[in-house]
Enzyme design. Sequence first.
Site, PDB file in Angstrom:
ATOM      1  CG  HIS B  43      -0.909   5.564   0.814  1.00  0.00           C
ATOM      2  ND1 HIS B  43      -1.617   6.359  -0.044  1.00  0.00           N
ATOM      3  CD2 HIS B  43      -1.711   4.515   1.117  1.00  0.00           C
ATOM      4  CE1 HIS B  43      -2.799   5.794  -0.255  1.00  0.00           C
ATOM      5  NE2 HIS B  43      -2.883   4.676   0.435  1.00  0.00           N
ATOM      6  CE  LYS B 108      -3.134   4.083 -14.025  1.00  0.00           C
ATOM      7  NZ  LYS B 108      -1.860   3.488 -14.406  1.00  0.00           N
TER       8      LYS B 108
END
Lengths: 280, 189
Positions: B43, B108
Amino acid sequence: MKEIHFNDIADKVAQMCIDAACNLDDDILSALDRAIEFEKSPLGLEVLKQLKENAEIARNEALPVCQDTGIALFFVEYGEDVEIKGGLLNDAINEGVRQGYKKGYLRKSIVNDPIARRNTQDNTPAIIHTELVEGDKLKINFKIVGAGCENMSKIKMLKPTEGIEEIKSFVIDAVKEGGINACPPLIVGIGLGGNFEMCALLAKKALLRPIGQPSKRMEIASLEEDILKGINKLGIGPAGFGGSVTALAVHIETYPCHIASLPVAVNLNCHASRKKALIL
Amino acid sequence: MPKSIKKEIRIMTPLTDEVIKSLKTGDKVLISGVIYTARDVAHKRLVSAIKDKEKLPFNLKGQIIYYTGPTPEPPGKVIGSAGPTTSFRMDAFSPILIKKGLKGMIGKGPRGKEVIDAIKKYKAVYFAAVGGAAALLSKSIKKSEIIAYEDLGTEAIRRLEVEDFPVIVVNDIYGNDLYIEDTKRYSKE
């Protein structure tokens, strides 16, 4: 003196790493079964059943239960009458980790330095705590420590006069804050007393106990039960999708402490409780 | 099946705005098509590539990123175990990717306000997969290929082909949040 060979330790540790990553113990599987009986949310129930199915696939296909096969943690009880031939204990354990993580196709998640962050490619070094004990045995307790739940763990130095209510709310708040990230239903390890680092160690050791086995001290067992009830009122549920089972068990370990201190540590463990032990 | 369990919705990637608009918090979704893996360091690299106006390893338009770092594939398997990792670690980067056309994220745990705002503003969706169900989830992955940042090992960007990959909608474009709403429903505090 009892002689134990370096290679023997390394081989056994390697096998133990693979076994722990792929085969969940009966204590966690039975805890999930009990949770299935207790869970009120249909979605929560579905998650719990998926976790059982996941454990079965992992066992049958020798796949890790979770992709985070963790940092390798060892608590060693080193008998005074044991002599290790061919090398040092820590080297033997690290050699076992190196072999096991390679042979078992486990993920290598360790970086060489917290700042430089270069992957060591073999999941070493392990974290090893050694205690000298009487006798001629070497007991190796192994635990896979994933980061998802470990990152949500907390420590606080309470005032000694704050007592039980403060302990309870600190623990329950920790679950409220980080519980969803930690992959519920959780096993909550709590360390009480000792000092700063000791209570963190106690919290971790609490997670080695068979899941749901209460403390031998009655007043502590009742505190465990109390906190578990409090956590399961939060409504977080399996996978955090809402439900009645946020934690499967609360385990507390204690140690005497200073008159001015009341250290408390909360170590959250995901439902994938992966631990094994062996005696040489 | 109890009434409160919704029927599964099947979607294909890349995602269109029509599909995004139809998805609501709590929907059970089965994803098929291509998705990409990326986590922490990937990222960071994607976002610096955007800032430096460099070409990205894949076109973000309509795509889904899955936050996972799989275990190595054993012989005979396309991938090892591959469950979701905790999403909030990607919160600082996700809005920049969403602005560039990313439509879906799978992970999650709760997201920060900056991500939830970007989801609403640019029409995207945040899904959760069941944390720790990694062996089970790997069954829905039919193909896996590293396409960028191979030096990151497990954290490299992989192009996955998935079939009926099971997720649940956490944050939709209407401002709903599964974690907040369903926790409230079962809370006895």
